[in-house]
Design an enzyme around this catalytic site. Structure first.
Site, PDB file in Angstrom:
ATOM      1  N   ASP A   1       0.819  -1.222   0.000  1.00  0.00           N
ATOM      2  CA  ASP A   1       0.000   0.000   0.000  1.00  0.00           C
ATOM      3  C   ASP A   1       0.847   1.264   0.000  1.00  0.00           C
ATOM      4  O   ASP A   1       0.646   2.156   0.813  1.00  0.00           O
ATOM      5  CB  ASP A   1      -0.921   0.013   1.233  1.00  0.00           C
ATOM      6  CG  ASP A   1      -1.700  -1.275   1.393  1.00  0.00           C
ATOM      7  OD1 ASP A   1      -1.958  -1.676   2.548  1.00  0.00           O
ATOM      8  OD2 ASP A   1      -2.031  -1.896   0.366  1.00  0.00           O
TER       9      ASP A   1
ATOM     10  N   GLU B   1     -11.030   0.534  -3.832  1.00  0.00           N
ATOM     11  CA  GLU B   1     -10.321   1.046  -2.656  1.00  0.00           C
ATOM     12  C   GLU B   1      -9.104   1.865  -3.061  1.00  0.00           C
ATOM     13  O   GLU B   1      -8.888   2.095  -4.244  1.00  0.00           O
ATOM     14  CB  GLU B   1      -9.902  -0.135  -1.777  1.00  0.00           C
ATOM     15  CG  GLU B   1      -9.095  -1.180  -2.522  1.00  0.00           C
ATOM     16  CD  GLU B   1      -8.990  -2.511  -1.772  1.00  0.00           C
ATOM     17  OE1 GLU B   1      -8.256  -3.376  -2.255  1.00  0.00           O
ATOM     18  OE2 GLU B   1      -9.654  -2.686  -0.733  1.00  0.00           O
TER      19      GLU B   1
HETATM   20  C1  6LW Z   1      -5.730  -1.957   2.183  1.00  0.00           C
HETATM   21  C2  6LW Z   1      -6.468  -2.128   0.910  1.00  0.00           C
HETATM   22  C3  6LW Z   1      -5.773  -3.267   0.416  1.00  0.00           C
HETATM   23  O1  6LW Z   1      -6.319  -1.118   3.070  1.00  0.00           O
HETATM   24  O2  6LW Z   1      -5.518  -4.129   1.450  1.00  0.00           O
HETATM   25  O3  6LW Z   1      -4.507  -4.029  -1.315  1.00  0.00           O
HETATM   26  C4  6LW Z   1      -5.711  -3.394   2.654  1.00  0.00           C
HETATM   27  N1  6LW Z   1      -5.389  -3.360  -0.794  1.00  0.00           N
HETATM   28  O4  6LW Z   1      -6.366  -1.086   0.014  1.00  0.00           O
HETATM   29  C5  6LW Z   1      -4.625  -3.716   3.594  1.00  0.00           C
HETATM   30  O5  6LW Z   1      -3.437  -3.696   2.912  1.00  0.00           O
END
Ligand code: 6LW
Length: 509
Positions: free
Chosen positions: A14, A182
């Site tokens: 991230d 996300e």
């Molecule tokens: C993060 C989300 C994700 O908040 O996994 O890969 C979660 N994406 O964006 C934790 O890394």
């Protein structure tokens, strides 16, 4: 400008990056580990130095009792008027969405301000020309009765000083319909505001999509060819690519930093190092960003870290990690030795363990251990259910493999006093043969004698269903164990420490 890839090898998921004062600063997630949110600085996006951590005091993040995989999720770093901001969600904890600030990114950072009204993960921070601050986030709830509910990409205007949202969340564009929209990031470029997100989930289907609008609040129109980046269904050596942040490059261009994984084995199935930080160049067409595929370009230099506790090596180095607590509360440096008092095993959520990220596919870690007054040694962990170790207790060394309750052990007797424990990790043989199956090859040695060889597939992000990566270090489970030093050697330059080629070629489809 070809940048090394991985940019930040090892457990570095991230990634978020900002350019400030002629340098680049990059942060990543740390989940249940402390110190939290490492800060790396680079003059050119290529060479990075770990200058400090945002969370150095347990109270800042309150991860002491978070479940495995909870804790510090997906920070965003930004810079404004001489102040660095890191906004982050402490998932599965009462702390919620927090903004930390500092004038010196090496720290210290402040205790952090909780932002009420941001119920979700992956918060981003951006300001409009009139100074309005926007938090754009992914509406996934990780606590409460509705934990697991996903409201898509959300946005609120916030009062950072007061720590509160100034309105009810508004829904924004949430991608092409793939699961888990996300990691939103908002950027102003020319007349457009761009909204970059991840979708498809952090596994093999991970992708990057982008939309644009004339206002930070939208409406946003998606790129006609979204997702603009994904490795899904390709044979590329770097998989799971997504969760990206955009940055201007020193040569006036644009690039992404993003997460990805390097799965090994015939079927490219097992990633020992977990989610790492990679980069991809971005070109622009019709005022749309177009990332290039993520290409493997590991640094061709071997890396060595030698900690000799007799010459003042300390735990001050920002790269040491401990589980749900700080390294200094687990280990002490007495003249000439690092000592750990064991109170619990490696299968405990609060192990007496201090470690460092495994950052190379070819790596060895060795430590000199005196366990005449306790039980402990060298361990590699993903979490309390997935670890292997070399455990010394008086004249006996036991290699242990632990997998979600399944355990196996191999014993050897060693001369009394200090013993050298050593782990060697190397990718499986290349080529199209049964031997090429499985994960990396792990050798566990004591006093130079081989105690066990393990198939590393069982300690990978896929098998452990983990957000983190392999962390290797020193521990005690009972009594007092002391260590003279720890040495880490690693290379991705095409081979084992001793330079043998391994069949891990950039066979990008
Ligand atoms: C993060 C989300 C994700 O908040 O996994 O890969 C979660 N994406 O964006 C934790 O890394």
């Amino acid at each position: 400008m070809t940048l090394p890839n991985p940019l930040m090898p090892g457990f570095s998921p991230d990634p978020s990056v900002v350019r400030a004062g002629g340098a680049y600063y990059l942060v990543t997630s740390t989940f249940e580990y402390l110190p939290g949110i490492p800060v790396h600085r680079s003059p050119d996006l290529a060479d990075w130095t770990h200058i400090g951590n945002v969370v150095t005091r347990p109270g800042q993040a309150a991860v002491g009792d978070v479940p495995t995989g909870g804790g510090v999720w997906a920070p965003t770093i930004r810079y404004r008027d001489g102040v660095f901001y890191v906004i982050v969600t402490i998932a599965m904890s009462p702390r919620g969405c927090v903004v930390f600030t500092a004038t010196d990114p090496a720290g210290p950072w402040n205790d952090g301000t909780t932002i009420d009204g941001v119920a979700g993960i992956d918060p981003d921070l951006a300001w409009d020309d009139d100074g309005t601050a926007y938090v754009t986030f992914s509406g996934l709830l990780t606590t409460g009765e509705q934990a697991g509910r996903h409201a898509g990409i959300q946005q609120v205007r916030v009062d950072l000083a007061a720590g509160k949202a100034l309105e009810e969340p508004r829904s924004l564009w949430s991608g092409t319909g793939l699961k888990f929209p996300e990691a939103p990031h908002l950027y102003r470029r020319g007349r457009w505001w761009y909204l970059l997100i991840a979708e498809g989930g952090t596994e093999r289907g991970h992708s990057v999509s982008v939309a644009r609008g004339l206002s930070p609040e939208g409406p946003f129109e998606g790129h006609p060819a979204n997702p603009v980046l994904s490795a899904r269904s390709t044979a590329r050596p770097i998989q799971n690519t997504g969760h990206a942040d955009l940055v201007d490059t020193p040569d006036g261009g644009t690039a992404l930093v993003l997460l990805g994984m390097r799965p090994l084995g015939l079927t490219q199935a097992f990633s020992p190092l977990g989610r790492e930080t990679f980069t991809a160049p971005v070109s622009w067409a019709e005022e749309w960003p177009q990332p290039a595929p993520v290409r493997l370009a590991p640094r061709d230099t071997a890396e060595e870290e030698v900690f000799d506790f007799a010459d003042g090596s300390s735990l001050e180095d920002p790269g040491w990690l401990a589980v749900r607590t700080t390294p200094a509360s687990v280990a002490t440096i007495e003249p000439g030795r690092l000592s750990i008092i064991g109170r619990a095993g490696l299968d405990d959520p609060h192990p007496q363990f201090v470690g460092r990220r495994q950052r190379h596919l070819c790596a060895s870690v060795s430590a000199t251990v005196d366990a005449s007054h306790g039980t402990g040694g060298l361990a590699a962990r993903y979490d309390e259910d997935h670890w292997f170790c070399l455990e010394a207790r008086g004249p006996v060394v036991t290699a242990r493999a632990h997998l979600a309750g399944l355990a196996q052990a191999w014993q050897a007797t060693v001369p009394p006093g200090q013993v050298e424990l050593r782990m060697e990790m190397n990718p499986p043989p290349g080529g199209f043969s049964p031997e090429a199956g499985g994960g990396d090859r792990i050798r566990l040695l004591a006093g130079g004698a081989l105690l066990a060889e393990l198939d590393g597939r069982y300690w990978t992000a896929e098998t452990c269903a983990s957000f983190t990566g392999r962390v290797i270090g020193l521990y005690a489970s009972q009594g007092t164990v002391s260590f003279g030093g720890l040495t880490y050697r690693g290379t991705d330059a095409g081979g084992r420490d001793d330079g043998d080629a391994f069949g891990y070629q950039d066979g990008s489809g």
